[in-house]
Enzyme design. Sequence first.
Site, PDB file in Angstrom:
ATOM      1  N   ARG A 227      28.789  42.871  32.881  1.00  0.00           N
ATOM      2  CA  ARG A 227      30.125  43.174  33.238  1.00  0.00           C
ATOM      3  C   ARG A 227      29.873  44.550  33.701  1.00  0.00           C
ATOM      4  NH1 ARG A 227      35.140  42.888  28.821  1.00  0.00           N
ATOM      5  NH2 ARG A 227      33.688  44.463  27.747  1.00  0.00           N
TER       6      ARG A 227
ATOM      7  N   LYS B 101      41.953  50.668  22.338  1.00  0.00           N
ATOM      8  CA  LYS B 101      42.540  50.439  23.662  1.00  0.00           C
ATOM      9  C   LYS B 101      43.536  49.622  23.821  1.00  0.00           C
ATOM     10  CE  LYS B 101      38.992  46.489  24.181  1.00  0.00           C
ATOM     11  NZ  LYS B 101      38.098  46.292  24.144  1.00  0.00           N
TER      12      LYS B 101
ATOM     13  N   TYR C 170      67.593  26.008  28.639  1.00  0.00           N
ATOM     14  CA  TYR C 170      67.225  25.771  29.930  1.00  0.00           C
ATOM     15  C   TYR C 170      66.600  24.380  30.372  1.00  0.00           C
ATOM     16  CZ  TYR C 170      68.030  30.368  31.721  1.00  0.00           C
ATOM     17  OH  TYR C 170      68.416  31.710  32.252  1.00  0.00           O
TER      18      TYR C 170
ATOM     19  N   MET D 288      63.835  34.432  28.723  1.00  0.00           N
ATOM     20  CA  MET D 288      63.285  35.620  28.946  1.00  0.00           C
ATOM     21  C   MET D 288      63.560  36.662  27.902  1.00  0.00           C
ATOM     22  SD  MET D 288      64.083  38.452  32.020  1.00  0.00           S
ATOM     23  CE  MET D 288      63.389  37.321  33.357  1.00  0.00           C
TER      24      MET D 288
HETATM   25  C1  LIG Z   1      37.303  45.785  23.227  1.00  0.00           C
HETATM   26  C2  LIG Z   1      35.822  46.084  22.863  1.00  0.00           C
HETATM   27  C3  LIG Z   1      35.291  45.958  21.618  1.00  0.00           C
HETATM   28  C4  LIG Z   1      35.956  45.354  20.637  1.00  0.00           C
HETATM   29  O1  LIG Z   1      35.970  43.995  20.359  1.00  0.00           O
HETATM   30  P1  LIG Z   1      36.546  43.108  19.376  1.00  0.00           P
HETATM   31  O2  LIG Z   1      35.896  41.699  20.095  1.00  0.00           O
HETATM   32  O3  LIG Z   1      37.991  43.153  19.552  1.00  0.00           O
HETATM   33  O4  LIG Z   1      35.999  43.398  18.117  1.00  0.00           O
HETATM   34  C5  LIG Z   1      34.054  46.700  21.157  1.00  0.00           C
HETATM   35  N1  LIG Z   1      33.288  47.088  22.396  1.00  0.00           N
HETATM   36  C6  LIG Z   1      33.798  47.201  23.706  1.00  0.00           C
HETATM   37  C7  LIG Z   1      32.766  47.668  24.678  1.00  0.00           C
HETATM   38  C8  LIG Z   1      35.042  46.719  24.015  1.00  0.00           C
HETATM   39  O5  LIG Z   1      35.470  46.623  25.210  1.00  0.00           O
END
Ligand SMILES: *Cc1c(COP(=O)(O)O)cnc(C)c1O
Length: 348
Positions: free
Chosen positions: A134, A40, A251, A299
């Site tokens: 969550r 992701k 700055y 920046m």
């Molecule tokens: C992001 C995520 C992971 C990976 O977690 P890490 O701590 O980066 O290894 C695994 N499962 C779910 C549901 C996630 O959202």
Amino acid sequence: MRPDLPPPALRLKLDGGALAANWRALGRLSGAARAGAAVKANAYGLGADFAVPVLRDAGCEDFFVAHWAEVPALLDHVPASAVAVLHGPLTAADAAYARAVGVRPVINSLPQARLWAEAGGGRCDLMVDSGMNRLGLTQAELADPLVQALDVDVLHSHLAASEEPDNPLNARQLARWTAARRALRHRRAALANSGGIMLGAAYHGDLTRPGIALYGGVPCAALDGVIAQVVTPQAALLQVRDVGMGEGVGYNATFIAPRAMRIGAVSLGYADGYLRCWSGKGELRHGDAVLPVVGRVSMDMTLVDLSAAPMLREGDWLDVAYALPAAATTSGLSQYELLTLLGRRFLR
Ligand SMILES: *Cc1c(COP(=O)(O)O)cnc(C)c1O
């Protein structure tokens, strides 16, 4: 026709060998389970076009993204059946897209189960909440006929504190995930993220979902020395100048030269994810020479003390010190933030 752009003055040095080795190590540590990969957020900022083919060629067969918009980049490299979308369908359009493309939604709630069924259903994953509060269905909701009718490939849950092996939350979540496995038909079960893999075989199930450790993060002491650095930001020197003792640099002149010194302006700033928390703390390197960040990160530029490498000139490339555990300690940012902040101006 427009002329080709010249390469930018900042790039990510990406070590594909290290990424593949990290995945294989996490696969071995997953015991009887197979390791998948959380890719992701554009593979945690590294670039899906870099990470996904490397992981695929290493043997990875399960890829997890969060958003529907992250799917197309993966389909350039892996079959749709290898992809699951963690956020699940929020709208009928999401569910229709999943069916048209052939990726699995992760069903996280009764409304999502209903959306999926109304779209025509098909193979999906399912997330059960085991104590993080969550995303995910409650244990009680698993008994709902809508849920019982789903064709579940992977039954997931997610650990809230896996990087803390002594946190009693881990065992509580393991117990609830185990109960969920008994309550719902599924092909495979998955619980462990990177840290979860190190909690032992009971947490492995059939599939693990490492993310941060693939990319060089070390979330827990047990992974120390196992995980190799994958990402090194690099930036070019734009200008070199000699500054007299007592002159302000950058700055607000937060740095005053304590002696005559040579200062370099580097093509890297907070717009690239090199945040102001690195001001006066970060380090760039040229070979063995350490070049401390002086003054405020701006920046598009960061200023460094070139005392350790006075021969450097405009156009020379510098490495940003970015070993994740150490960088997190120095910056106060998490290892996850350090990766996902890396901006769009880097050549990947
Ligand atoms: C992001 C995520 C992971 C990976 O977690 P890490 O701590 O980066 O290894 C695994 N499962 C779910 C549901 C996630 O959202």
